[in-house]
Design an enzyme around this catalytic site. Structure first.
Site, PDB file in Angstrom:
ATOM      1  N   GLY A  14     -22.212  -4.386  24.413  1.00  0.00           N
ATOM      2  CA  GLY A  14     -22.452  -3.007  23.997  1.00  0.00           C
ATOM      3  C   GLY A  14     -23.961  -2.778  24.007  1.00  0.00           C
ATOM      4  O   GLY A  14     -24.695  -3.431  24.756  1.00  0.00           O
ATOM      5  N   PHE A  15     -24.416  -1.858  23.151  1.00  0.00           N
ATOM      6  CA  PHE A  15     -25.844  -1.524  23.166  1.00  0.00           C
ATOM      7  C   PHE A  15     -26.710  -2.733  22.787  1.00  0.00           C
ATOM      8  O   PHE A  15     -27.729  -2.987  23.429  1.00  0.00           O
ATOM      9  CB  PHE A  15     -26.107  -0.369  22.200  1.00  0.00           C
ATOM     10  CG  PHE A  15     -25.611   0.940  22.734  1.00  0.00           C
ATOM     11  CD1 PHE A  15     -26.272   1.583  23.767  1.00  0.00           C
ATOM     12  CD2 PHE A  15     -24.463   1.531  22.225  1.00  0.00           C
ATOM     13  CE1 PHE A  15     -25.819   2.795  24.277  1.00  0.00           C
ATOM     14  CE2 PHE A  15     -24.000   2.742  22.722  1.00  0.00           C
ATOM     15  CZ  PHE A  15     -24.679   3.369  23.757  1.00  0.00           C
ATOM     16  N   GLY A  16     -26.311  -3.472  21.750  1.00  0.00           N
ATOM     17  CA  GLY A  16     -27.127  -4.589  21.284  1.00  0.00           C
ATOM     18  C   GLY A  16     -27.121  -5.750  22.271  1.00  0.00           C
ATOM     19  O   GLY A  16     -28.175  -6.268  22.658  1.00  0.00           O
ATOM     20  N   VAL A  80     -13.670 -13.467  22.310  1.00  0.00           N
ATOM     21  CA  VAL A  80     -14.154 -14.540  21.442  1.00  0.00           C
ATOM     22  C   VAL A  80     -13.381 -14.481  20.128  1.00  0.00           C
ATOM     23  O   VAL A  80     -13.213 -13.402  19.546  1.00  0.00           O
ATOM     24  CB  VAL A  80     -15.682 -14.405  21.222  1.00  0.00           C
ATOM     25  CG1 VAL A  80     -16.157 -15.313  20.101  1.00  0.00           C
ATOM     26  CG2 VAL A  80     -16.410 -14.741  22.523  1.00  0.00           C
ATOM     27  N   GLU A 176     -18.415  16.688  16.560  1.00  0.00           N
ATOM     28  CA  GLU A 176     -18.587  16.878  18.009  1.00  0.00           C
ATOM     29  C   GLU A 176     -17.242  17.113  18.683  1.00  0.00           C
ATOM     30  O   GLU A 176     -17.091  17.973  19.545  1.00  0.00           O
ATOM     31  CB  GLU A 176     -19.295  15.657  18.618  1.00  0.00           C
ATOM     32  CG  GLU A 176     -20.720  15.536  18.128  1.00  0.00           C
ATOM     33  CD  GLU A 176     -21.529  14.424  18.784  1.00  0.00           C
ATOM     34  OE1 GLU A 176     -22.732  14.571  18.915  1.00  0.00           O
ATOM     35  OE2 GLU A 176     -20.945  13.394  19.151  1.00  0.00           O
TER      36      GLU A 176
HETATM   37  C1  FAD Z   1     -17.272   7.933  19.049  1.00  0.00           C
HETATM   38  C2  FAD Z   1     -18.621   7.369  18.706  1.00  0.00           C
HETATM   39  C3  FAD Z   1     -19.749   8.182  18.802  1.00  0.00           C
HETATM   40  C4  FAD Z   1     -21.006   7.676  18.504  1.00  0.00           C
HETATM   41  N1  FAD Z   1     -22.101   8.490  18.621  1.00  0.00           N
HETATM   42  C5  FAD Z   1     -23.330   7.992  18.407  1.00  0.00           C
HETATM   43  C6  FAD Z   1     -24.489   8.787  18.610  1.00  0.00           C
HETATM   44  O1  FAD Z   1     -24.392   9.954  18.982  1.00  0.00           O
HETATM   45  N2  FAD Z   1     -25.702   8.216  18.398  1.00  0.00           N
HETATM   46  C7  FAD Z   1     -25.838   6.914  17.994  1.00  0.00           C
HETATM   47  O2  FAD Z   1     -26.956   6.429  17.842  1.00  0.00           O
HETATM   48  N3  FAD Z   1     -24.758   6.137  17.776  1.00  0.00           N
HETATM   49  C8  FAD Z   1     -23.518   6.642  17.977  1.00  0.00           C
HETATM   50  N4  FAD Z   1     -22.413   5.860  17.769  1.00  0.00           N
HETATM   51  C9  FAD Z   1     -22.601   4.502  17.229  1.00  0.00           C
HETATM   52  C10 FAD Z   1     -23.037   3.542  18.326  1.00  0.00           C
HETATM   53  O3  FAD Z   1     -22.194   3.680  19.443  1.00  0.00           O
HETATM   54  C11 FAD Z   1     -22.994   2.130  17.771  1.00  0.00           C
HETATM   55  O4  FAD Z   1     -23.887   2.065  16.697  1.00  0.00           O
HETATM   56  C12 FAD Z   1     -23.387   1.116  18.821  1.00  0.00           C
HETATM   57  O5  FAD Z   1     -22.456   1.122  19.864  1.00  0.00           O
HETATM   58  C13 FAD Z   1     -23.477  -0.279  18.213  1.00  0.00           C
HETATM   59  O6  FAD Z   1     -23.833  -1.171  19.225  1.00  0.00           O
HETATM   60  P1  FAD Z   1     -23.309  -2.674  19.159  1.00  0.00           P
HETATM   61  O7  FAD Z   1     -23.959  -3.380  20.307  1.00  0.00           O
HETATM   62  O8  FAD Z   1     -23.502  -3.227  17.797  1.00  0.00           O
HETATM   63  O9  FAD Z   1     -21.752  -2.577  19.362  1.00  0.00           O
HETATM   64  P2  FAD Z   1     -20.921  -1.920  20.541  1.00  0.00           P
HETATM   65  O10 FAD Z   1     -21.751  -1.018  21.353  1.00  0.00           O
HETATM   66  O11 FAD Z   1     -19.690  -1.408  19.899  1.00  0.00           O
HETATM   67  O12 FAD Z   1     -20.547  -3.162  21.453  1.00  0.00           O
HETATM   68  C14 FAD Z   1     -19.740  -4.208  21.014  1.00  0.00           C
HETATM   69  C15 FAD Z   1     -19.237  -4.932  22.252  1.00  0.00           C
HETATM   70  O13 FAD Z   1     -18.651  -6.142  21.833  1.00  0.00           O
HETATM   71  C16 FAD Z   1     -17.423  -6.335  22.526  1.00  0.00           C
HETATM   72  N5  FAD Z   1     -16.590  -7.162  21.653  1.00  0.00           N
HETATM   73  C17 FAD Z   1     -16.201  -6.878  20.398  1.00  0.00           C
HETATM   74  N6  FAD Z   1     -15.494  -7.902  19.895  1.00  0.00           N
HETATM   75  C18 FAD Z   1     -15.428  -8.842  20.861  1.00  0.00           C
HETATM   76  C19 FAD Z   1     -14.819 -10.133  20.940  1.00  0.00           C
HETATM   77  N7  FAD Z   1     -14.140 -10.651  19.914  1.00  0.00           N
HETATM   78  N8  FAD Z   1     -14.946 -10.831  22.097  1.00  0.00           N
HETATM   79  C20 FAD Z   1     -15.632 -10.310  23.155  1.00  0.00           C
HETATM   80  N9  FAD Z   1     -16.230  -9.110  23.120  1.00  0.00           N
HETATM   81  C21 FAD Z   1     -16.140  -8.387  21.985  1.00  0.00           C
HETATM   82  C22 FAD Z   1     -16.890  -4.937  22.736  1.00  0.00           C
HETATM   83  O14 FAD Z   1     -16.002  -4.882  23.828  1.00  0.00           O
HETATM   84  C23 FAD Z   1     -18.174  -4.153  23.001  1.00  0.00           C
HETATM   85  O15 FAD Z   1     -18.496  -4.107  24.377  1.00  0.00           O
HETATM   86  C24 FAD Z   1     -21.142   6.335  18.069  1.00  0.00           C
HETATM   87  C25 FAD Z   1     -20.021   5.522  17.966  1.00  0.00           C
HETATM   88  C26 FAD Z   1     -18.766   6.032  18.292  1.00  0.00           C
HETATM   89  C27 FAD Z   1     -17.552   5.151  18.199  1.00  0.00           C
END
Ligand code: FAD
Length: 462
Positions: A14-16, A80, A176
């Protein structure tokens, strides 16, 4: 020599996770990025897939395509399920192989969050959330199907229930989505039906909080609410949802009949905290240190929505920017350790501001002391979102679609695409119809009957 390179395993693209992988592009290491899906998803635009503005392919990109030129990085699609801290490996499974250990020297957990029904998991069956592409497609199918069912229904007294849409949660996603839905029914769909009037659709946005968009200032919340009401959305605040079932919802004791309820309320972090047996906050997010590592484990980093870190006495919010900045920091820190650079200072989040769009040409923007609502905020919102899409081709494609939709009111993807045919045959129906659909799926039970009668368990899409 390759096996002597340190292994950096990143879980989650994801983003991180993606930001971390990119920060490691020049690192003399073997980087392994594992995700349960094959794509990086731009979650902030999920609601536009759910409301037919964009197609799934416009907000998601194959991870290996994004990293195709990054030679030190291998992308693995796998789920995982745990971390063995004693053997320094993560445990990953896919459809073919179970519990495969993948060794790491450094580990970054960036597994995000999923829905939380606040202890009412039974709501999930009737009120799907919006977190993945499958969720957005399922919501789109559900919304479009409601109009088809209403048009086919000869009894007008049933139209009201079919054309009542309830969104539970008035945070950015609910707001939204409600606004986009209102514009969809009043502009795009208004002349497409003969028996029903889509402009009579009832859209209800409900939340326990006393205002919409609680993370924003009161003045912006107020203008967002006014805008929603102008678009015809019924905003019901300060009310809890007591029950959600097949007939609709019960809000503060009053039943509101609806066939389409969408959950846009709470989120719960991934189980990363359990995998590493670390201290978590009340929401279940892993409490990390200022260098984003787990206490006692300088080789394990946790970033994004699944991590909990305080800054200026407050926990950092679950936002894409937080995840990106943390992922980048963790990647750079690991790079520094591998090449022998001095450790950077503690992580510090730089808040660039937040935005939420409330329909066509209107957004709210809050950055430091700046608060804007209206067209200017919407233009900034559009520019920022385009900039953060993963590839240039997505930027061009989404930009053109937005211009087209803005000018014509027409949307990109109004197809009902179910992986399985819905169960049409019910007891009492004509037997020929039954025979025709004998091999179709009962999507509610999650099982499919093959023509030979064998049952295959299916994973529910929502
Ligand atoms: C509908 C919606 C709208 C949003 N709008 C905004 C916005 O306008 N502005 C903003 O700043 N933020 C917004 N957010 C929040 C933002 O998307 C999250 O804060 C951000 O995605 C977090 O990034 P992350 O890398 O922690 O997790 P994520 O981007 O959720 O990525 C997690 C990744 O880990 C993978 N994963 C999870 N568990 C496992 C596992 N067990 N094994 C293998 N892979 C795994 C998933 O498939 C995914 O690709 C929104 C969120 C949602 C749901």
């Amino acid at each position: 020599m390759t096996h002597q390179l340190p292994h950096v395993v990143i879980v989650g693209a994801g983003f991180g996770g993606l930001a971390a992988a990119k920060a490691l592009r020049k690192t003399p290491a073997k980087v392994i990025l594992i995700d349960r899906t094959n794509h990086h998803l731009f979650q902030p635009l999920l609601y536009q897939v759910a409301t037919s503005v964009l197609t799934p392919g416009q907000i998601a990109t194959p991870i290996r395509n994004i990293l195709r030129n990054q030679k030190n990085t291998t992308v693995i699609m796998g789920e995982v399920t745990g971390v063995d801290k004693d053997r320094n490996c993560v445990i990953s499974s896919d459809a073919d192989r179970q519990n495969v250990p993948i060794a790491y020297d450094y580990l970054i957990l960036a597994t995000g969050a999923s829905h939380s029904y606040f202890g009412h998991n039974e709501f999930a069956e009737y009120a799907p959330g919006l977190k993945s592409l499958a969720d957005a497609e399922a919501a789109r199918n559900k919304i479009l199907r409601a109009f088809e069912l209403a048009e086919a229904e000869e009894d007008p007294s049933r139209h009201r229930d079919l054309l009542t849409f309830i969104l539970v949660g008035a945070g950015p996603t609910g707001v939204e989505m409600a606004a986009a839905l209102a514009i969809f029914v009043r502009n795009t769909l208004k002349s497409d039906f003969r028996r029903i009037d889509p402009t009579s659709t009832r859209i209800v946005l409900v939340d326990m909080a006393s205002r919409v968009l609680t993370p924003y200032s009161e003045s912006l919340s107020k203008s967002a609410k006014q805008r929603l009401e102008k678009l015809g959305v019924e905003v019901r605040l300060g009310h809890s949802v007591d029950l959600i079932d097949a007939e609709g919802v019960v809000i503060a004791g009053e039943r509101v009949a609806s066939k389409t309820v969408i959950w846009t309320a709470g989120v719960a972090p991934s189980p990363a905290g359990k995998w590493v047996n670390a201290e978590t906050d009340r929401a279940g997010r892993v409490r990390i240190q200022k260098d984003l590592t787990v206490p006692g484990h300088p080789e394990i980093f946790v970033v994004g929505d699944t991590a909990s870190l305080d800054q200026n006495g407050k926990p950092l919010p679950g936002l894409a920017q937080v995840a990106i900045q943390q992922g980048r920091y963790a990647g750079k820190l690991i790079h520094g350790r591998i090449v022998g650079n001095a450790a950077p200072g503690p992580f510090s989040y730089f808040d660039k501001g937040s935005m939420a769009v409330v329909g066509k040409g209107f957004a709210v923007l809050q950055s430091g002391k700046v608060r804007i609502s209206g067209l200017v905020a919407w233009l900034v919102w559009a520019a920022v979102h385009l900039q953060f899409l993963a590839t240039s081709s997505l930027r061009v494609s989404v930009f053109l679609q937005w211009v087209w939709t803005y000018v014509t009111g027409q949307r990109g993807d109004r197809l009902i695409v179910s992986p399985h045919r819905p169960e049409f045959a019910k007891p009492g129906l004509d037997t020929t119809v039954k025979a025709t659909f004998a091999g179709s799926e009962n999507s509610r039970s999650g099982r499919t009957e093959t023509p030979t009668g064998g049952a295959i368990a299916l994973k529910e899409a929502i």
